[in-house]
Design a protein around this motif. Structure first.
Motif, PDB file in Angstrom:
ATOM      1  N   ILE A 177       0.846  -1.190   0.000  1.00 37.51           N
ATOM      2  CA  ILE A 177       0.000   0.000   0.000  1.00 37.51           C
ATOM      3  C   ILE A 177       0.879   1.235   0.000  1.00 37.51           C
ATOM      4  O   ILE A 177       1.744   1.396   0.865  1.00 37.51           O
ATOM      5  N   GLU A 178       0.668   2.088  -0.996  1.00 37.34           N
ATOM      6  CA  GLU A 178       1.456   3.310  -1.081  1.00 37.34           C
ATOM      7  C   GLU A 178       0.553   4.528  -1.088  1.00 37.34           C
ATOM      8  O   GLU A 178      -0.509   4.518  -1.692  1.00 37.34           O
ATOM      9  N   ASN A 230       5.860  10.270  -7.476  1.00 38.35           N
ATOM     10  CA  ASN A 230       7.306  10.515  -7.496  1.00 38.35           C
ATOM     11  C   ASN A 230       7.953  10.232  -6.143  1.00 38.35           C
ATOM     12  O   ASN A 230       9.067   9.732  -6.076  1.00 38.35           O
ATOM     13  N   SER A 231       7.244  10.583  -5.078  1.00 39.38           N
ATOM     14  CA  SER A 231       7.803  10.281  -3.764  1.00 39.38           C
ATOM     15  C   SER A 231       6.776   9.495  -2.959  1.00 39.38           C
ATOM     16  O   SER A 231       6.119  10.039  -2.079  1.00 39.38           O
TER      17      SER A 231
END
Lengths: 290, 342
Positions: B31-32, B37-38
């Motif tokens: 899970i992000e 990009n970051s």
């Protein structure tokens, strides 16, 4: 028998309370509002034409007397009957305007809340742009297009009034959306539309209700301002705001001509404002007493 | 025992019972959050198997990713990027459309939240709220009312028919949690995810609610995934425990193994920090330090700065989940795979 006698009075009060759900002396407020609405409906019918519209220069600027209860204005027209006759133009158009832009505001706020990040961003920028229109200038434009009349003033005010409602309501709805019960309903498989209609909107309505009621008095005043610049209600008609603004010039010699319709506006504004508060409590099960 | 195959492509990362059909199978769920990009990796390759009727606890400190994992099984946060797979009842939940997920939520998987005070709509009657999952599924009002009444009675709400007409503010915390539970149970789901269901309640009510959940899940053959940081709750209620630390599952074992022979140093620390009535300790042991921020994890094992048994390897390499000596799975360099040593 003695107990029935002592209990008689409170029980009679409870009868009014039980049908309205509104406790105690607060019942006065809805009664005043209903009376005002009745006045708005029948006012033009009961006011004598000659007192309301016909100039009578000889009795101009007469102070309140038994013949003219609230005096006469600079044209010699009876202020009391003009207030009665003007209730319709002032009150019904104010209610129509505020209800109209509230509905538009609800729709826009709902779209912004439901639509997700991008839709919200676009809609709120449109709201920003719409907020930039000054109501009076916009009304002048509408009057130029449709001809000066009360109707074009109503249209112009609906078109300039909705952005504030949309902005306020969208903020409230976002806050409601973050409530645990909204999340809980979502987890239980409630679709977005139903979530909106049954959970988010009802729980955001309290703010809107208060705003709706508070806007009524304000709107009557702006309507008066519009007729002053010649966009709203046209001269012979007895609209309260128009009466106040047209009596500005004679306020030193005949203060009653401006004061009486001003009090009528104030009573209306206070009655609707308090009605908003009462309804807010009435519709919140945790606040209303059983 | 097939422990020599270390680099087999289908390396087991969760304790599963091969004899039972799986109800829920989470595989490598990552899970992000944040921008592409970051990205901020909240949960890293989480796997878990549950069979029908299984009761599993997911424990960890605040910020360990346990709630995020539970919420992501229901796909509640559209802003999170989920990869891996969540097989439930033969379909991958991550591949379903949002519309199909609405059909899963509440109907096949129920969820109970932490705060029973806020979980009920103040403007709707209890009855309307308990009935809502059935009503959205198209059940008619009379039938929904009958089922709401029976589920409320099953959960010990006395005089259910009358109380269904009441509003949430007229209910106490424990009663509200029963109502929330009734809402989750009325559609007869096969899995309930309970996210700290007792945290907001006082101890006596906690016990009542847990006993009730225990009874109902046994009677219904309901699988329960319990998210908690309260190890006492775990001991009394579940069969199996998965321990999360900084977004990763670091330990998984049966309740008995976990409490008697905890494998991971973090689990050992957690257990030492629980006050026990049958032991006299001069002062409570704590785990020094705080869990790292997901954007700033140390290299190697995320627990190494707080671990008393850490050695060089711990600071260099993230340990993989491997079978633990006493049974279960553990991600710790103290327990190298049996084949690796030889």
């Amino acid at each position: 028998m003695a107990t029935t006698l002592t209990k008689f009075s409170p029980e009679r009060r409870n009868w009014l309370r039980s049908i309205s759900g509104i406790p105690g002396t607060q019942i006065v407020i809805p009664i005043v509002v209903v009376l005002l609405l009745i006045l708005a409906l029948v006012g033009p019918l009961i006011a004598p034409e000659s007192q309301v519209y016909r100039s009578d220069i000889l009795s101009a600027l007469a102070p309140p007397s038994s013949q003219h209860w609230l005096g006469t204005d600079e044209q010699g027209r009876d202020v009391f009957w003009r207030i009665i006759a003007g209730a319709q133009a002032s009150l019904l158009s104010a209610v129509a305007i505020v209800t109209g832009f509230s509905i538009v505001g609800i729709l826009v706020a709902t779209i912004a809340t439901l639509g997700g990040k991008w839709v919200d961003e676009v809609v709120m920028r449109v709201v920003d742009a719409a907020l930039a229109f000054p109501p009076i200038i916009f009304a002048l434009g509408v009057a130029a297009a449709l001809g000066p009349s009360l109707n074009s003033a109503i249209i112009a005010m609906i078109l300039t009034g909705w952005p504030v409602t949309a902005r306020v309501l969208r903020g409230v709805m976002r806050e409601t959306m973050s409530q645990a019960y909204v999340e809980n309903a979502r987890v239980l498989g409630v679709s977005r539309t139903r979530l909106m209609l049954r959970h988010v909107l009802p729980n955001s309505m309290d703010v809107l209700l208060v705003k709706w009621a508070g806007d009524i008095g304000n709107t009557i005043l702006i309507l008066g301002g519009l007729s002053f610049v010649g966009v709203g209600a046209q001269p012979p008609s007895a609209e309260w705001g128009a009466m106040v603004t047209s009596a500005k010039g004679i306020i030193a010699t005949a203060p009653w001509a401006a004061f009486a319709p001003g009090v009528a506006i104030a009573i209306t504004a206070v009655a609707f404002g308090l009605l908003g508060d009462i309804l807010q409590v009435r519709f919140n099960p945790a606040l209303r007493k059983r | 025992m097939n422990t020599t195959l270390i680099h087999s492509p289908k390396q087991e990362t969760t304790v599963s019972r091969p004899d039972a059909t799986t109800l829920l199978s989470v595989r490598n769920l990552t899970i992000e959050a944040g921008s592409k990009n970051s990205p901020l990796r909240l949960v890293d390759r989480f796997s878990l198997d549950m069979s029908p009727g299984d009761r599993v606890a997911l424990v960890g400190e605040s910020g360990s990713g346990k709630s995020v994992t539970a919420r992501s099984i229901m796909r509640l946060d559209p802003d999170f990027r989920l990869t891996g797979s969540i097989d439930f009842d033969g379909q991958d939940l991550l591949k379903l459309s949002e519309k199909q997920m609405v059909g899963i939520r509440g109907h096949k998987i129920g969820m109970v939240f932490q705060d029973p005070m806020g979980a009920l709509n103040p403007l709707m009657t209890i009855g309307d709220q308990v009935m809502e999952p059935l009503r959205v599924a198209g059940v008619d009002r009379a039938e929904a009312e009958r089922r709401a009444k029976s589920v409320l009675e099953e959960l010990g709400v006395a005089n259910a028919a009358v109380r269904m007409k009441a509003y949430p503010h007229e209910f106490s915390g424990g009663m509200r949690q029963r109502v929330v539970l009734a809402m989750a149970l009325i559609s007869d789901p096969s899995l309930i995810i309970a996210d700290e269901p007792t945290t907001a309640l006082d101890v006596r009510v906690q016990e009542q609610v847990l006993t009730l959940m225990d009874k109902v899940s046994k009677e219904r053959g309901l699988a329960v995934l319990l998210i908690t940081h309260d190890l006492g709750t775990v001991a009394g209620f579940t069969d199996r425990v998965a321990v999360m630390y900084s977004g990763r599952k670091v330990d998984e074992a049966s309740v008995d193994t976990l409490f008697n022979n905890p494998a991971h140093p973090y689990t050992q620390g957690l257990l030492q920090a629980v006050p026990r009535i049958d032991q006299t300790v001069p002062r409570l042991l704590t785990i020094a330090g705080a869990p790292p921020h997901p954007g700033n994890r140390p290299t190697g094992c995320a627990f190494n700065p707080r671990c008393s048994q850490a050695f060089d390897l711990c600071r260099e390499q993230i340990p993989e989940l491997r079978p633990a000596p006493e049974g279960g799975m553990v991600a710790c360099h103290l327990y190298p795979a049996a084949g690796k040593e030889q």
